[in-house]
Design an enzyme around this catalytic site. Structure first.
Site, mmCIF file in Angstrom:
data_model
loop_
_atom_site.group_PDB
_atom_site.id
_atom_site.type_symbol
_atom_site.label_atom_id
_atom_site.label_comp_id
_atom_site.label_asym_id
_atom_site.label_seq_id
_atom_site.Cartn_x
_atom_site.Cartn_y
_atom_site.Cartn_z
ATOM 1 N N HIS A 60 38.948 54.682 32.101
ATOM 2 C CA HIS A 60 37.492 54.714 31.958
ATOM 3 C C HIS A 60 36.989 56.152 32.067
ATOM 4 C CE1 HIS A 60 33.327 53.076 32.757
ATOM 5 N NE2 HIS A 60 33.224 54.263 33.326
ATOM 6 N N GLU A 61 37.416 56.849 33.119
ATOM 7 C CA GLU A 61 36.964 58.227 33.322
ATOM 8 C C GLU A 61 37.558 59.169 32.262
ATOM 9 O OE1 GLU A 61 34.589 58.517 35.126
ATOM 10 O OE2 GLU A 61 34.725 56.783 36.434
ATOM 11 N N HIS A 64 35.371 59.126 29.225
ATOM 12 C CA HIS A 64 34.227 60.037 29.337
ATOM 13 C C HIS A 64 34.661 61.480 29.071
ATOM 14 C CE1 HIS A 64 31.479 57.038 30.753
ATOM 15 N NE2 HIS A 64 32.090 56.845 31.907
#
Length: 257
Positions: A60-61, A64
């Site tokens: 998820h990170e 980004h």
């Protein structure tokens, strides 16, 4: 710095961390143990879900950070965000400790904010929105990878199916919650670039408390029932029976009788 040194440094910045490989190994080993009936099935499901959840948080990170890199923020590499090492993220408490607590206490998947993006390096509101949207998109893809095989009947082990169902539920809930336009969550990050400066400034002090406020709201029985009803509906869109997630949630809590 020579060109060769720069290239070597760039490769180091993007090399997958041993920590992430350990997490993947834990996920694969615990999944194998659950599928074959080796050891305690309940503890195996616990390890499978926790390892899978942390892996998804890393991805998820990474989503980004990688999107920010292509958007113009080249600093994400030097910060270690491209190595998938959870210890490199800006706030371990918000990104890993609290999300794990949320899972253990309430079976709720809610990633927190971790990567620090140097927004002044990025031009264009659309790019800023895409950076925020990348994280929830990873959760959607992770959910699909778990729930589509489950719905298609490709998982022969009932215990593994239960673990995959619960982990898939966490991914769906993470995507839905993170898309809420609440300050501090990715949904707000998607719409924030399109708001006026005065609106952004007035909402900025609320951001540190947005995730906690959503979690407390979900403890309200009526809100909780409505939300998980929506999560189950999404799971059924992938063809997966929510019953697997319910059984997986029960087995995950090996410390309860």
């Amino acid at each position: 710095m020579t060109f060769a040194e720069a290239q070597r440094s760039r490769r180091e910045e993007r090399r997958i961390s041993p920590v992430f490989w350990v997490l993947l190994a834990t996920l694969g080993t615990s999944g194998w143990a659950v599928a074959t009936g080796y050891g305690s099935p309940r503890f195996g499901i616990f390890l499978f879900v926790v390892a899978g959840w942390v892996v998804s948080l890393c991805l998820h990170e990474y989503g980004h950070a990688r999107t920010a890199l292509h958007g113009g923020d080249i600093s994400v590499g030097s910060k270690g965000y491209l190595t998938l090492n959870p210890l490199k993220y800006a706030n371990v408490l918000l990104s890993f400790v609290l999300p794990l607590v949320f899972v253990i206490l309430g079976g709720i998947g809610l990633p927190g904010g971790a990567v620090y993006i140097e927004r002044h390096r990025i031009n264009g509101r659309l790019k800023h929105s895409l950076i925020s949207a990348a994280g929830p998109l990873v959760n959607v893809l992770f959910a699909a990878a778990l729930l589509i095989p489950l719905g298609a009947g490709w998982v022969s082990s009932p215990a593994l199916a239960a673990g995959m169902g619960f982990l898939g539920l966490l991914q769906v809930s993470a995507a839905l919650l993170n898309l809420l336009p609440v300050p501090g969550l990715d949904g707000y990050g998607i719409v924030e670039p399109w708001l006026s400066y005065s609106t952004r400034r007035s909402l900025a002090p609320v951001a540190p408390y947005g995730m906690l406020a959503v979690f407390l709201l979900l403890w309200q029985p009526e809100v909780n029932r409505w939300f998980f009803g929506l999560v189950y509906d999404v799971m059924e869109l992938f063809g997966a029976d929510p019953y697997y997630a319910q059984v997986g949630n029960y087995l995950f809590r090996f410390w309860q009788s």
